[in-house]
Design a protein around this motif. Sequence first.
Motif, PDB file in Angstrom:
ATOM      1  N   PRO A 167      16.252 -36.456  19.953  1.00  0.00           N
ATOM      2  CA  PRO A 167      15.375 -37.631  19.982  1.00  0.00           C
ATOM      3  C   PRO A 167      15.962 -38.855  19.261  1.00  0.00           C
ATOM      4  O   PRO A 167      15.847 -39.968  19.763  1.00  0.00           O
ATOM      5  CB  PRO A 167      14.111 -37.153  19.260  1.00  0.00           C
ATOM      6  N   ALA A 168      16.594 -38.628  18.110  1.00  0.00           N
ATOM      7  CA  ALA A 168      17.099 -39.768  17.335  1.00  0.00           C
ATOM      8  C   ALA A 168      18.232 -40.492  18.056  1.00  0.00           C
ATOM      9  O   ALA A 168      18.478 -41.657  17.822  1.00  0.00           O
ATOM     10  CB  ALA A 168      17.586 -39.311  15.969  1.00  0.00           C
ATOM     11  N   LEU A 169      18.925 -39.787  18.944  1.00  0.00           N
ATOM     12  CA  LEU A 169      20.080 -40.396  19.613  1.00  0.00           C
ATOM     13  C   LEU A 169      19.736 -40.987  20.968  1.00  0.00           C
ATOM     14  O   LEU A 169      20.596 -41.526  21.647  1.00  0.00           O
ATOM     15  CB  LEU A 169      21.200 -39.363  19.785  1.00  0.00           C
ATOM     16  N   ARG A 170      18.465 -40.882  21.382  1.00  0.00           N
ATOM     17  CA  ARG A 170      18.110 -41.381  22.718  1.00  0.00           C
ATOM     18  C   ARG A 170      18.257 -42.897  22.799  1.00  0.00           C
ATOM     19  O   ARG A 170      18.013 -43.591  21.839  1.00  0.00           O
ATOM     20  CB  ARG A 170      16.674 -40.964  23.055  1.00  0.00           C
ATOM     21  N   ALA A 172      20.067 -46.351  22.880  1.00  0.00           N
ATOM     22  CA  ALA A 172      21.317 -47.023  22.495  1.00  0.00           C
ATOM     23  C   ALA A 172      22.351 -46.093  21.852  1.00  0.00           C
ATOM     24  O   ALA A 172      23.528 -46.161  22.220  1.00  0.00           O
ATOM     25  CB  ALA A 172      21.007 -48.197  21.577  1.00  0.00           C
ATOM     26  N   PRO A 173      21.966 -45.235  20.887  1.00  0.00           N
ATOM     27  CA  PRO A 173      23.016 -44.431  20.221  1.00  0.00           C
ATOM     28  C   PRO A 173      23.838 -43.583  21.183  1.00  0.00           C
ATOM     29  O   PRO A 173      25.074 -43.616  21.135  1.00  0.00           O
ATOM     30  CB  PRO A 173      22.220 -43.554  19.255  1.00  0.00           C
ATOM     31  N   LEU A 176      26.222 -45.705  23.127  1.00  0.00           N
ATOM     32  CA  LEU A 176      27.380 -46.136  22.346  1.00  0.00           C
ATOM     33  C   LEU A 176      28.387 -45.007  22.195  1.00  0.00           C
ATOM     34  O   LEU A 176      29.602 -45.225  22.304  1.00  0.00           O
ATOM     35  CB  LEU A 176      26.922 -46.613  20.964  1.00  0.00           C
ATOM     36  N   ILE A 177      27.887 -43.796  21.938  1.00  0.00           N
ATOM     37  CA  ILE A 177      28.807 -42.668  21.764  1.00  0.00           C
ATOM     38  C   ILE A 177      29.547 -42.390  23.076  1.00  0.00           C
ATOM     39  O   ILE A 177      30.757 -42.143  23.084  1.00  0.00           O
ATOM     40  CB  ILE A 177      28.034 -41.424  21.267  1.00  0.00           C
ATOM     41  N   ALA A 179      30.215 -44.615  25.332  1.00  0.00           N
ATOM     42  CA  ALA A 179      31.201 -45.692  25.456  1.00  0.00           C
ATOM     43  C   ALA A 179      32.431 -45.388  24.611  1.00  0.00           C
ATOM     44  O   ALA A 179      33.561 -45.670  25.017  1.00  0.00           O
ATOM     45  CB  ALA A 179      30.581 -47.025  25.030  1.00  0.00           C
ATOM     46  N   GLY A 180      32.202 -44.798  23.435  1.00  0.00           N
ATOM     47  CA  GLY A 180      33.323 -44.428  22.581  1.00  0.00           C
ATOM     48  C   GLY A 180      34.242 -43.431  23.261  1.00  0.00           C
ATOM     49  O   GLY A 180      35.466 -43.562  23.222  1.00  0.00           O
ATOM     50  N   LEU A 181      33.643 -42.433  23.929  1.00  0.00           N
ATOM     51  CA  LEU A 181      34.459 -41.420  24.612  1.00  0.00           C
ATOM     52  C   LEU A 181      35.216 -42.039  25.785  1.00  0.00           C
ATOM     53  O   LEU A 181      36.383 -41.719  26.031  1.00  0.00           O
ATOM     54  CB  LEU A 181      33.565 -40.266  25.087  1.00  0.00           C
TER      55      LEU A 181
END
Lengths: 194, 207
Positions: A167-170, A172-173, A176-177, A179-181
């Motif tokens: 839930p906390a990563l739903r 934008a986070p 972004l992660i 996009a990082g990969l």
Amino acid sequence: MDIREIMIVIIGAVLINNYVLQRFLGCCPYLGVSKQLETSLGMGMAVIFVMAIASAFTWIVQYYILLPLNLIFLQTIAFILVIAALVQFVELVIRKSSPVLYQALGIYLPLITTNCAVLGVAVINIRAGYSFLLSLVNGTAAAIGFTLAITLMAGIRERIELSDVPPALRGAPITLITAGLLSLAFFGFAGMVK
Amino acid sequence: MRPVEDFSNGLFRENPTFRLILGMCPALAVTTAAINGLGMGLATTFVLVCSNTIISLLRKVIPEDIRIPAYIVVISSFVTVVQLVMQGFTPELYGVLGIFVPLIVVNCIILARAEAFAGKYDVVRSAADGLGMGLGFTWALTLLGAAREVIGTGSLSNAYQMFGLPQFSLKIIYGSYDPALITILAPGAFIMLGLMIGLMNLLTKHH
């Protein structure tokens, strides 16, 4: 103009120094408009259109107005005004001349004024000392790189929708992660051109 | 006190980086070190406070239809001021931030605050809002920069050189530390910011 030089600029802007994933230009639309494949393709097309024209116009403004008049310190103001005016103008022309294209790109055009990739590519063209042709090529290639990145992202995000994200990563986070990969994957292109 | 509320709003509840997800480009690009994040944040804060103040003063003069171009002119004037001042007084920082100094113009936080706040409210409230948003952006960037720098290089040496702070190093704490270089490279920017926003969500239970 050396064809080799042009190819290096194209590959550099599309893959090696991808404007979104390596240079962090145009991140807001990249994160905001990449929810669906179709809309991100539309956004990409609009960006290609505007960035190519903006590269050409800002180059002319720099070398035929700002430099002869010794007004380099006004570069930022002049460029952003040229871009804002261009976006409005392009919108008007498309609306009059091609209703089909307007329907496809219309809603994305106003958003592009604050896409930092457009101002970014204009400033990079000048700082790199590109000729008019190379600026045009670089602008177009950078926008193609943007389209490539946002399309890839939209495809991945359509799948993320279906997966079980903490839930906390739903939202934008996780975007972004991801996009990082993707950015990590684009590292593979480094060293293609010496 | 309205202005105090407006000020604290940007710091936490509507933090531009962690909550509103605005101004991502500079947040990702310049945070390779804590000091760069701090410099970028302060430069943006200056532009935000000034542009919010001027736009609020002019809000009854600017015609509705051409307000966006008018806002952009005001904002880019202050960005030019920042650019020239940085070039003169902190040439090193100006070199590191590079293209992202002129790009403060297209930082969406500034235009968003002009449109959503300064165009509607009085000068004191607008300035307070600009200051709050700017400092909220500054602490977010500094924290992100510090996290990336510490994990990626094992120390905060850039801040040490600038301010003469006590030298901080993970080597001192753990004896040996292999820096995870990835966090100061491009992919690390995205991943660290994603994890940090996730952490903020977790801490505040505000999904």
